[in-house]
Design a protein around this motif. Structure first.
Motif, PDB file in Angstrom:
ATOM      1  N   GLU A   1      25.258   9.649  -4.557  1.00  0.00           N
ATOM      2  CA  GLU A   1      24.540   9.150  -3.771  1.00  0.00           C
ATOM      3  C   GLU A   1      23.468   9.691  -2.868  1.00  0.00           C
ATOM      4  OE1 GLU A   1      24.093   5.155  -0.746  1.00  0.00           O
ATOM      5  OE2 GLU A   1      25.720   5.805  -1.648  1.00  0.00           O
ATOM      6  N   TRP A   2      24.218  10.711  -2.212  1.00  0.00           N
ATOM      7  CA  TRP A   2      23.492  11.780  -1.238  1.00  0.00           C
ATOM      8  C   TRP A   2      22.573  12.752  -1.994  1.00  0.00           C
ATOM      9  CZ3 TRP A   2      22.158  16.933  -0.173  1.00  0.00           C
ATOM     10  CH2 TRP A   2      21.813  17.175   1.105  1.00  0.00           C
ATOM     11  N   ALA A   3      22.950  13.140  -3.072  1.00  0.00           N
ATOM     12  CA  ALA A   3      22.171  13.967  -3.883  1.00  0.00           C
ATOM     13  C   ALA A   3      20.929  13.351  -4.450  1.00  0.00           C
ATOM     14  CB  ALA A   3      22.922  14.570  -5.398  1.00  0.00           C
ATOM     15  N   ALA A   4      20.949  12.171  -4.616  1.00  0.00           N
ATOM     16  CA  ALA A   4      19.868  11.126  -5.086  1.00  0.00           C
ATOM     17  C   ALA A   4      18.849  11.002  -4.024  1.00  0.00           C
ATOM     18  CB  ALA A   4      20.427   9.806  -5.767  1.00  0.00           C
ATOM     19  N   ASN A   5      19.379  10.559  -2.784  1.00  0.00           N
ATOM     20  CA  ASN A   5      18.664  10.315  -1.710  1.00  0.00           C
ATOM     21  C   ASN A   5      17.794  11.761  -1.359  1.00  0.00           C
ATOM     22  OD1 ASN A   5      19.623   7.677  -1.662  1.00  0.00           O
ATOM     23  ND2 ASN A   5      21.204   8.203  -0.002  1.00  0.00           N
ATOM     24  N   GLU A   6      18.492  12.633  -1.663  1.00  0.00           N
ATOM     25  CA  GLU A   6      17.714  13.830  -1.156  1.00  0.00           C
ATOM     26  C   GLU A   6      16.806  14.390  -2.409  1.00  0.00           C
ATOM     27  OE1 GLU A   6      17.579  15.100   1.835  1.00  0.00           O
ATOM     28  OE2 GLU A   6      18.532  13.191   2.430  1.00  0.00           O
ATOM     29  N   GLY A   7      17.002  13.876  -3.550  1.00  0.00           N
ATOM     30  CA  GLY A   7      16.475  14.403  -4.734  1.00  0.00           C
ATOM     31  C   GLY A   7      17.074  15.622  -5.127  1.00  0.00           C
ATOM     32  N   ARG A   8      18.341  16.188  -5.028  1.00  0.00           N
ATOM     33  CA  ARG A   8      18.880  17.392  -5.560  1.00  0.00           C
ATOM     34  C   ARG A   8      19.792  17.180  -6.755  1.00  0.00           C
ATOM     35  NH1 ARG A   8      18.606  21.029  -1.766  1.00  0.00           N
ATOM     36  NH2 ARG A   8      17.623  20.555   0.164  1.00  0.00           N
ATOM     37  N   VAL A   9      19.628  18.206  -7.573  1.00  0.00           N
ATOM     38  CA  VAL A   9      20.419  18.231  -8.586  1.00  0.00           C
ATOM     39  C   VAL A   9      21.859  18.724  -8.209  1.00  0.00           C
ATOM     40  CG1 VAL A   9      20.732  19.518 -10.872  1.00  0.00           C
ATOM     41  CG2 VAL A   9      18.448  18.495 -10.165  1.00  0.00           C
ATOM     42  N   LEU A  10      22.959  18.208  -8.768  1.00  0.00           N
ATOM     43  CA  LEU A  10      24.354  18.472  -8.260  1.00  0.00           C
ATOM     44  C   LEU A  10      24.655  19.514  -9.235  1.00  0.00           C
ATOM     45  CD1 LEU A  10      26.778  17.897  -6.456  1.00  0.00           C
ATOM     46  CD2 LEU A  10      27.530  16.454  -8.099  1.00  0.00           C
ATOM     47  N   LEU A  11      25.173  20.686  -8.665  1.00  0.00           N
ATOM     48  CA  LEU A  11      25.961  21.760  -9.433  1.00  0.00           C
ATOM     49  C   LEU A  11      27.376  21.397  -9.336  1.00  0.00           C
ATOM     50  CD1 LEU A  11      23.961  24.888  -8.278  1.00  0.00           C
ATOM     51  CD2 LEU A  11      23.677  23.548 -10.571  1.00  0.00           C
ATOM     52  N   THR A  12      28.189  21.606 -10.056  1.00  0.00           N
ATOM     53  CA  THR A  12      29.646  21.239 -10.043  1.00  0.00           C
ATOM     54  C   THR A  12      30.579  21.718 -11.112  1.00  0.00           C
ATOM     55  OG1 THR A  12      31.310  19.346  -9.561  1.00  0.00           O
ATOM     56  CG2 THR A  12      29.633  19.219 -11.281  1.00  0.00           C
ATOM     57  N   HIS A  13      31.831  22.050 -10.896  1.00  0.00           N
ATOM     58  CA  HIS A  13      32.707  22.456 -11.911  1.00  0.00           C
ATOM     59  C   HIS A  13      33.601  21.237 -12.390  1.00  0.00           C
ATOM     60  CE1 HIS A  13      32.368  26.943 -11.771  1.00  0.00           C
ATOM     61  NE2 HIS A  13      32.650  26.658 -10.353  1.00  0.00           N
ATOM     62  N   ASP A  14      33.404  20.044 -11.683  1.00  0.00           N
ATOM     63  CA  ASP A  14      34.257  18.858 -11.877  1.00  0.00           C
ATOM     64  C   ASP A  14      33.650  18.095 -12.926  1.00  0.00           C
ATOM     65  OD1 ASP A  14      35.687  16.503 -11.735  1.00  0.00           O
ATOM     66  OD2 ASP A  14      34.946  16.072  -9.921  1.00  0.00           O
ATOM     67  N   VAL A  15      34.178  18.807 -14.349  1.00  0.00           N
ATOM     68  CA  VAL A  15      33.781  18.187 -15.501  1.00  0.00           C
ATOM     69  C   VAL A  15      34.643  16.613 -15.863  1.00  0.00           C
ATOM     70  CG1 VAL A  15      32.787  20.009 -16.540  1.00  0.00           C
ATOM     71  CG2 VAL A  15      35.096  19.420 -16.886  1.00  0.00           C
ATOM     72  N   ALA A  16      35.604  16.500 -14.955  1.00  0.00           N
ATOM     73  CA  ALA A  16      36.587  15.483 -15.420  1.00  0.00           C
ATOM     74  C   ALA A  16      36.239  14.128 -14.729  1.00  0.00           C
ATOM     75  CB  ALA A  16      38.095  15.907 -14.636  1.00  0.00           C
ATOM     76  N   THR A  17      35.429  13.900 -13.652  1.00  0.00           N
ATOM     77  CA  THR A  17      35.084  12.595 -13.064  1.00  0.00           C
ATOM     78  C   THR A  17      33.753  12.730 -12.778  1.00  0.00           C
ATOM     79  OG1 THR A  17      35.414  13.562 -10.676  1.00  0.00           O
ATOM     80  CG2 THR A  17      37.442  12.499 -11.959  1.00  0.00           C
ATOM     81  N   ILE A  18      32.913  13.715 -12.362  1.00  0.00           N
ATOM     82  CA  ILE A  18      31.398  13.634 -12.060  1.00  0.00           C
ATOM     83  C   ILE A  18      30.584  12.771 -13.209  1.00  0.00           C
ATOM     84  CG2 ILE A  18      29.482  14.804 -11.865  1.00  0.00           C
ATOM     85  CD1 ILE A  18      30.659  14.548  -9.163  1.00  0.00           C
TER      86      ILE A  18
END
Length: 116
Positions: free
Chosen positions: A45-62
């Motif tokens: 939600e924070w990423a969406a509000n700020e217009g930011r693409v999320l970089l993550t290693h979390d392939v399990a839940t994101i």
């Protein structure tokens, strides 16, 4: 320029490598904005509000939470999931390819997996 949010589990070597190559990359870490330990939906939600693409290693839940945002017609500026066993150099090269070839709108509602 695409704005990025680095999830708290993202290897900081990737962030340092990106910034060494281009110090103008707009990237913030979850730890720097007091979202450490927050649940994935809050980070998205924070990423969406700020217009930011999320970089993550979390392939399990994101992935599930990102798709839930889309199903509910909520903004989801994109997620780039990076496999933990991928070569750091390859990941940095692939990220630069995405950053140089795409606009922020191209990643809207998309989930990319690295390495490409």
């Amino acid at each position: 320029m695409i704005k990025l949010l680095a999830d708290e589990n993202l290897d900081n070597t990737i962030i340092r490598g990106l910034l060494r190559r281009n110090p103008d990359i707009d990237i913030v870490r979850v730890q720097d904005i007091d979202l450490s330990g927050e649940d994935d939906p809050i980070v998205l939600e924070w990423a969406a509000n700020e217009g930011r693409v999320l970089l993550t290693h979390d392939v399990a839940t994101i992935t599930r939470f990102a798709y839930e945002r889309l199903v509910n017609n909520l903004a989801m500026p994109g997620v780039i999931e990076i496999h933990t066993d991928a070569s750091i150099g390859r990941v940095i090269e692939d990220l630069f390819m995405v950053l140089e070839c795409a606009t922020s709108g191209d990643l809207d509602g998309q989930i990319y997996y690295l390495p490409l």
